[in-house]
Design a protein around this motif. Sequence first.
Motif, PDB file in Angstrom:
ATOM      1  N   TRP A 120      37.461  42.645  46.085  1.00 50.90           N
ATOM      2  CA  TRP A 120      37.396  42.001  44.764  1.00 50.90           C
ATOM      3  C   TRP A 120      37.081  40.517  44.917  1.00 50.90           C
ATOM      4  O   TRP A 120      37.876  39.765  45.467  1.00 50.90           O
ATOM      5  N   ASP A 121      35.917  40.117  44.431  1.00 50.61           N
ATOM      6  CA  ASP A 121      35.555  38.701  44.473  1.00 50.61           C
ATOM      7  C   ASP A 121      36.432  37.917  43.502  1.00 50.61           C
ATOM      8  O   ASP A 121      37.076  38.489  42.612  1.00 50.61           O
ATOM      9  N   LEU A 122      36.465  36.600  43.682  1.00 48.95           N
ATOM     10  CA  LEU A 122      37.331  35.759  42.866  1.00 48.95           C
ATOM     11  C   LEU A 122      37.037  35.872  41.369  1.00 48.95           C
ATOM     12  O   LEU A 122      37.978  35.978  40.565  1.00 48.95           O
ATOM     13  N   GLY A 132      27.466  40.908  39.978  1.00 42.96           N
ATOM     14  CA  GLY A 132      28.629  40.437  40.724  1.00 42.96           C
ATOM     15  C   GLY A 132      28.713  40.997  42.124  1.00 42.96           C
ATOM     16  O   GLY A 132      27.747  41.572  42.651  1.00 42.96           O
ATOM     17  N   GLY A 133      29.884  40.825  42.745  1.00 44.77           N
ATOM     18  CA  GLY A 133      30.110  41.370  44.077  1.00 44.77           C
ATOM     19  C   GLY A 133      29.919  42.885  44.086  1.00 44.77           C
ATOM     20  O   GLY A 133      30.047  43.554  43.056  1.00 44.77           O
ATOM     21  N   HIS A 134      29.630  43.417  45.259  1.00 42.97           N
ATOM     22  CA  HIS A 134      29.269  44.835  45.386  1.00 42.97           C
ATOM     23  C   HIS A 134      30.220  45.773  44.650  1.00 42.97           C
ATOM     24  O   HIS A 134      29.794  46.638  43.883  1.00 42.97           O
ATOM     25  N   TRP A 135      31.530  45.610  44.850  1.00 40.77           N
ATOM     26  CA  TRP A 135      32.494  46.557  44.303  1.00 40.77           C
ATOM     27  C   TRP A 135      32.832  46.269  42.841  1.00 40.77           C
ATOM     28  O   TRP A 135      33.536  47.052  42.202  1.00 40.77           O
ATOM     29  N   SER A 136      32.307  45.159  42.317  1.00 39.06           N
ATOM     30  CA  SER A 136      32.492  44.854  40.900  1.00 39.06           C
ATOM     31  C   SER A 136      31.344  45.399  40.058  1.00 39.06           C
ATOM     32  O   SER A 136      31.429  45.418  38.828  1.00 39.06           O
ATOM     33  N   ARG A 137      30.283  45.815  40.700  1.00 33.47           N
ATOM     34  CA  ARG A 137      29.118  46.327  39.977  1.00 33.47           C
ATOM     35  C   ARG A 137      29.376  47.753  39.503  1.00 33.47           C
ATOM     36  O   ARG A 137      29.944  48.571  40.222  1.00 33.47           O
ATOM     37  N   SER A 143      30.952  34.123  47.750  1.00 29.90           N
ATOM     38  CA  SER A 143      30.648  32.790  48.260  1.00 29.90           C
ATOM     39  C   SER A 143      30.785  31.741  47.170  1.00 29.90           C
ATOM     40  O   SER A 143      31.018  32.057  45.995  1.00 29.90           O
ATOM     41  N   VAL A 144      30.612  30.489  47.555  1.00 32.43           N
ATOM     42  CA  VAL A 144      30.623  29.402  46.581  1.00 32.43           C
ATOM     43  C   VAL A 144      29.506  29.601  45.570  1.00 32.43           C
ATOM     44  O   VAL A 144      29.688  29.385  44.364  1.00 32.43           O
ATOM     45  N   GLY A 145      28.347  30.024  46.045  1.00 40.61           N
ATOM     46  CA  GLY A 145      27.221  30.278  45.148  1.00 40.61           C
ATOM     47  C   GLY A 145      27.530  31.356  44.140  1.00 40.61           C
ATOM     48  O   GLY A 145      27.175  31.253  42.946  1.00 40.61           O
ATOM     49  N   ARG A 149      30.464  32.187  43.011  1.00 41.27           N
ATOM     50  CA  ARG A 149      31.458  31.685  42.061  1.00 41.27           C
ATOM     51  C   ARG A 149      30.822  30.718  41.057  1.00 41.27           C
ATOM     52  O   ARG A 149      31.198  30.708  39.874  1.00 41.27           O
ATOM     53  N   LEU A 150      29.854  29.927  41.507  1.00 39.61           N
ATOM     54  CA  LEU A 150      29.145  29.037  40.593  1.00 39.61           C
ATOM     55  C   LEU A 150      28.331  29.849  39.590  1.00 39.61           C
ATOM     56  O   LEU A 150      28.258  29.507  38.406  1.00 39.61           O
ATOM     57  N   LEU A 151      27.719  30.925  40.075  1.00 38.85           N
ATOM     58  CA  LEU A 151      26.974  31.808  39.172  1.00 38.85           C
ATOM     59  C   LEU A 151      27.900  32.380  38.108  1.00 38.85           C
ATOM     60  O   LEU A 151      27.545  32.447  36.925  1.00 38.85           O
ATOM     61  N   ALA A 152      29.101  32.764  38.515  1.00 37.90           N
ATOM     62  CA  ALA A 152      30.072  33.310  37.565  1.00 37.90           C
ATOM     63  C   ALA A 152      30.431  32.269  36.501  1.00 37.90           C
ATOM     64  O   ALA A 152      30.559  32.600  35.317  1.00 37.90           O
ATOM     65  N   LEU A 153      30.595  31.008  36.904  1.00 46.68           N
ATOM     66  CA  LEU A 153      30.908  29.949  35.945  1.00 46.68           C
ATOM     67  C   LEU A 153      29.784  29.767  34.932  1.00 46.68           C
ATOM     68  O   LEU A 153      30.030  29.591  33.735  1.00 46.68           O
ATOM     69  N   VAL A 154      28.547  29.816  35.422  1.00 44.24           N
ATOM     70  CA  VAL A 154      27.400  29.679  34.526  1.00 44.24           C
ATOM     71  C   VAL A 154      27.361  30.835  33.535  1.00 44.24           C
ATOM     72  O   VAL A 154      27.160  30.637  32.321  1.00 44.24           O
ATOM     73  N   LEU A 155      27.575  32.052  34.024  1.00 43.53           N
ATOM     74  CA  LEU A 155      27.567  33.229  33.148  1.00 43.53           C
ATOM     75  C   LEU A 155      28.691  33.151  32.124  1.00 43.53           C
ATOM     76  O   LEU A 155      28.507  33.508  30.955  1.00 43.53           O
ATOM     77  N   LEU A 156      29.864  32.689  32.556  1.00 45.34           N
ATOM     78  CA  LEU A 156      30.995  32.568  31.634  1.00 45.34           C
ATOM     79  C   LEU A 156      30.678  31.556  30.537  1.00 45.34           C
ATOM     80  O   LEU A 156      30.993  31.779  29.361  1.00 45.34           O
ATOM     81  N   ALA A 157      30.055  30.444  30.911  1.00 44.22           N
ATOM     82  CA  ALA A 157      29.683  29.432  29.924  1.00 44.22           C
ATOM     83  C   ALA A 157      28.664  29.992  28.933  1.00 44.22           C
ATOM     84  O   ALA A 157      28.758  29.741  27.719  1.00 44.22           O
ATOM     85  N   VAL A 158      27.710  30.747  29.428  1.00 45.32           N
ATOM     86  CA  VAL A 158      26.711  31.371  28.549  1.00 45.32           C
ATOM     87  C   VAL A 158      27.388  32.339  27.583  1.00 45.32           C
ATOM     88  O   VAL A 158      27.098  32.351  26.379  1.00 45.32           O
ATOM     89  N   CYS A 159      28.309  33.146  28.107  1.00 45.07           N
ATOM     90  CA  CYS A 159      29.020  34.115  27.266  1.00 45.07           C
ATOM     91  C   CYS A 159      29.853  33.405  26.195  1.00 45.07           C
ATOM     92  O   CYS A 159      29.907  33.843  25.043  1.00 45.07           O
ATOM     93  N   ALA A 160      30.503  32.304  26.573  1.00 46.24           N
ATOM     94  CA  ALA A 160      31.281  31.534  25.603  1.00 46.24           C
ATOM     95  C   ALA A 160      30.374  30.982  24.515  1.00 46.24           C
ATOM     96  O   ALA A 160      30.743  30.959  23.327  1.00 46.24           O
TER      97      ALA A 160
END
Length: 224
Positions: free
Chosen positions: A7-9, A60-65, A193-195, A197-208
């Motif tokens: 499970w990724d962060l 997302g991470g492999h097991w989150s897809r 990775s850091v990348g 997690r940054l992608l997740a932040l961008v997606l979360l901001a878009v969703c918001a």
Amino acid sequence: MNAVRIWDLPTRLFHWSLAICVIALVVTAKVGGDAMNWHFRLGYAVFTLLLFRLLWGLVGGHWSRFASFFPTPGRLARYLGGRATAHDTAGHNPLGALSVLAMLAVLAVQVGTGLFADDEIASAGPLTALVSGSVVSAATTWHKSWGQYLVIGLVVLHVLAIVIYRLRRHDLVTPMLHGDKPLAGAVPAARDSVGTRLLALVLLAVCAGVVYAVVQLGHRPMLG
């Protein structure tokens, strides 16, 4: 046994954030009154989280897809027949996957009906002005009855499943805290990775942003 990042962060934060929001939504709905202001805010938060999970289930991470755990007939047959492979159980096992998808679907409907619900006292969803009274009535009925009961029921089943698996010496909670899971079979680790997690932040901001735009639709003046 080797510890593998399952499970990724972003997935872990999504999971615990959703759990907290859902519990708080149930509580604020029961309390009513001024607590309904928080009920709406929490509803928007869940709306944002659900949109994020939809996107994260694709990139997302492999097991989150979704592709990694979607409960196909083959996966279900192997699991129920005691022939599950390491890939079938590394992330969500097929029965757990059914539970996850059911929870996401029920929450999506609950959030959707909440946008159009009106208790005719003090609280009304932001989009009630955009639809007919019959639609508002139907949305309100579902949101306050069957939708609420289904959410509570699925939460109870989820907790019971965690307890049952724990009694069978399968810990589902700890891997969702730190991300790693001890596995005997060779399976790919989730990208975390850091990348990522940054992608997740961008997606979360878009969703918001999308949720904000949807909510604002009900506040725009009607034309002619």
